[in-house]
Design a protein around this motif. Structure first.
Motif, mmCIF file in Angstrom:
data_model
loop_
_atom_site.group_PDB
_atom_site.id
_atom_site.type_symbol
_atom_site.label_atom_id
_atom_site.label_comp_id
_atom_site.label_asym_id
_atom_site.label_seq_id
_atom_site.Cartn_x
_atom_site.Cartn_y
_atom_site.Cartn_z
ATOM 1 N N ALA A 9 0.825 -1.208 0.000
ATOM 2 C CA ALA A 9 0.000 0.000 0.000
ATOM 3 C C ALA A 9 0.859 1.258 0.000
ATOM 4 O O ALA A 9 0.544 2.243 -0.684
ATOM 5 N N LEU A 10 1.944 1.244 0.763
ATOM 6 C CA LEU A 10 2.842 2.396 0.787
ATOM 7 C C LEU A 10 3.497 2.602 -0.577
ATOM 8 O O LEU A 10 3.685 3.742 -1.016
ATOM 9 N N THR A 11 3.830 1.514 -1.251
ATOM 10 C CA THR A 11 4.441 1.622 -2.580
ATOM 11 C C THR A 11 3.450 2.198 -3.582
ATOM 12 O O THR A 11 3.792 3.079 -4.382
ATOM 13 N N VAL A 12 2.222 1.716 -3.547
ATOM 14 C CA VAL A 12 1.188 2.262 -4.436
ATOM 15 C C VAL A 12 0.912 3.720 -4.096
ATOM 16 O O VAL A 12 0.711 4.566 -4.977
ATOM 17 N N PHE A 44 -18.718 -3.605 10.678
ATOM 18 C CA PHE A 44 -18.607 -2.398 11.483
ATOM 19 C C PHE A 44 -17.148 -2.015 11.709
ATOM 20 O O PHE A 44 -16.768 -0.849 11.616
ATOM 21 N N ALA A 45 -16.308 -3.007 11.994
ATOM 22 C CA ALA A 45 -14.893 -2.722 12.203
ATOM 23 C C ALA A 45 -14.250 -2.171 10.935
ATOM 24 O O ALA A 45 -13.450 -1.232 10.975
ATOM 25 N N ILE A 46 -14.601 -2.745 9.794
ATOM 26 C CA ILE A 46 -14.054 -2.251 8.532
ATOM 27 C C ILE A 46 -14.571 -0.850 8.239
ATOM 28 O O ILE A 46 -13.835 0.013 7.741
ATOM 29 N N SER A 47 -15.844 -0.584 8.561
ATOM 30 C CA SER A 47 -16.402 0.749 8.355
ATOM 31 C C SER A 47 -15.681 1.781 9.215
ATOM 32 O O SER A 47 -15.444 2.909 8.771
ATOM 33 N N LEU A 48 -15.330 1.405 10.427
ATOM 34 C CA LEU A 48 -14.573 2.324 11.273
ATOM 35 C C LEU A 48 -13.205 2.624 10.674
ATOM 36 O O LEU A 48 -12.661 3.716 10.861
ATOM 37 N N GLY A 49 -12.660 1.667 9.938
ATOM 38 C CA GLY A 49 -11.395 1.921 9.278
ATOM 39 C C GLY A 49 -11.500 3.000 8.222
ATOM 40 O O GLY A 49 -10.561 3.763 7.992
ATOM 41 N N ILE A 84 -5.546 6.728 5.722
ATOM 42 C CA ILE A 84 -6.642 5.833 5.344
ATOM 43 C C ILE A 84 -6.147 4.390 5.297
ATOM 44 O O ILE A 84 -6.809 3.464 5.798
ATOM 45 N N THR A 85 -4.963 4.178 4.705
ATOM 46 C CA THR A 85 -4.403 2.828 4.604
ATOM 47 C C THR A 85 -4.168 2.217 5.978
ATOM 48 O O THR A 85 -4.531 1.060 6.230
ATOM 49 N N LEU A 86 -3.551 2.980 6.856
ATOM 50 C CA LEU A 86 -3.273 2.466 8.199
ATOM 51 C C LEU A 86 -4.566 2.140 8.940
ATOM 52 O O LEU A 86 -4.649 1.119 9.641
ATOM 53 N N ALA A 87 -5.578 2.997 8.787
ATOM 54 C CA ALA A 87 -6.845 2.763 9.491
ATOM 55 C C ALA A 87 -7.546 1.513 8.967
ATOM 56 O O ALA A 87 -8.039 0.686 9.746
ATOM 57 N N VAL A 88 -7.606 1.356 7.646
ATOM 58 C CA VAL A 88 -8.303 0.205 7.062
ATOM 59 C C VAL A 88 -7.565 -1.094 7.369
ATOM 60 O O VAL A 88 -8.171 -2.100 7.773
ATOM 61 N N LEU A 89 -6.239 -1.098 7.188
ATOM 62 C CA LEU A 89 -5.476 -2.302 7.502
ATOM 63 C C LEU A 89 -5.555 -2.634 8.987
ATOM 64 O O LEU A 89 -5.671 -3.805 9.360
#
Length: 329
Positions: free
Chosen positions: A18-21, A257-262, A303-308
């Motif tokens: 994700a960081l590379t993209v 719900f957990a993914i939505s919070l991400g 966003i990446t850190l939150a979703v992962l």
């Protein structure tokens, strides 16, 4: 233990990808942030010289003389140090400062709206699935209709009716500009009043999906053998609903719900734009418009850190709650 180690390894690789993209995508877009910044400087009467351009190129990481691989290594090195660069859109502000000022607004607005929508939808869905065909079950098509309505149309409709016609709420902004931001009662009440319409838009647009998902899971769960066994034992309907049906039917909703919070930190770009709300969604839109590489990368990073992180928590919790998950792995 092997299950948890495999999960941690998988998400470590996913984070690197994700960081590379995140590094590559902004650089594939047309435009140069240095040229944009220099154009703004000229519009304000500033003088642009070759030395000025070189200085800004070094500052913003847009120096074409630096190889791409070197920019990538510098990018990763700066991330480890917590340096996200300087924003073109809000120059000379640091990207970290822009994000830190916007995220609290988005987390409060979208976070609370997501929690309210999820709790309300799951509760209504449990009762609708417990008694199919009742008046509550007939409300399901209406809520799914709201979920199908575009965000911007619903936001504009609520703004017109509740703000313009009735005058109950302000149309735009995050708080009364005459107040100084702080934790005093006047500012908090002002922020709540300004955030009501955006929050209502998010709740109305998303509650239908939670209700429909929980309702369908309840209908499917009621046909399971352990429900029939509980009924045959003569247990009270309320106990069967709470301890057997809803408890098992809610598991997919917990994961969702957990993914939505991400995704909370990404904000609601359209809703924030309609209401001119000072959240991270508006900052992201401004960054894309101005080809602000540094700010785009900073927002995408959060966003990446939150979703992962949300997905990792769900996987680890499922490994603890359901032993079958570890056995299959």
């Amino acid at each position: 233990m092997n299950y948890f180690l495999r999960k941690l390894g998988f998400y470590a690789v996913a984070l690197w990808a994700a960081l590379t993209v995140n590094f590559a995508i902004p650089r594939m877009m047309p435009g140069d942030p240095v040229d944009i910044l220099l154009a703004k400087l000229q519009q304000r009467g500033g003088t642009v010289t070759p030395e000025t351009r070189e200085a800004y190129a070094l500052l913003l990481g847009g120096d074409d003389s630096v190889p791409l691989w070197q920019q990538y290594l510098d990018y990763l090195r700066n991330l480890l140090r917590g340096e996200l660069g300087v924003s073109v859109s809000y120059y000379p502000a640091e990207v970290s400062d822009v994000i830190s000022q916007s995220i609290p607004w988005t987390v409060v607005l979208v976070g609370l709206s997501t929690v309210i929508a999820a709790c309300l939808g799951v509760a209504l869905g449990a009762f609708a699935g417990w008694r199919p065909g009742t008046w509550l079950d007939s409300l399901v098509p209406a809520t799914t209709l709201l979920a199908a309505v575009p965000y911007f149309w619903l936001a504009l409709l609520l703004t017109y009716v509740l703000a313009r016609v009735l005058g109950w709420f302000p149309m735009q902004g995050g708080y009364d500009v005459a107040l100084t931001p702080g934790w005093d009662a006047d500012f908090v009440l002002s922020a709540v009043r300004y955030g009501f319409l955006p929050a209502l838009t998010i709740v109305l647009a998303s509650v239908g999906a939670w209700l429909m998902g929980m309702r369908n899971m309840m209908v499917s769960t009621l046909s399971e053998d352990y429900i029939l066994t509980a009924e045959a034992k003569g247990l009270r309907p309320g106990r069967i609903l709470r301890n057997y049906a809803a408890r098992n039917a809610v598991l997919p909703s917990v994961a969702g719900f957990a993914i939505s919070l991400g995704f909370v930190v990404s904000g609601s770009v359209i809703t924030e734009q309609v209401f001119s709300y000072p959240g991270i969604g508006s900052r992201l839109l401004g960054a894309v418009t101005n080809n602000d590489y540094a700010l785009m990368q900073g927002v995408f990073l959060f966003i990446t850190l939150a979703v992962l992180g949300a997905n990792l928590v769900v996987d680890l919790l499922y490994g603890l709650i359901d032993p079958r998950t570890r056995a299959r792995s």
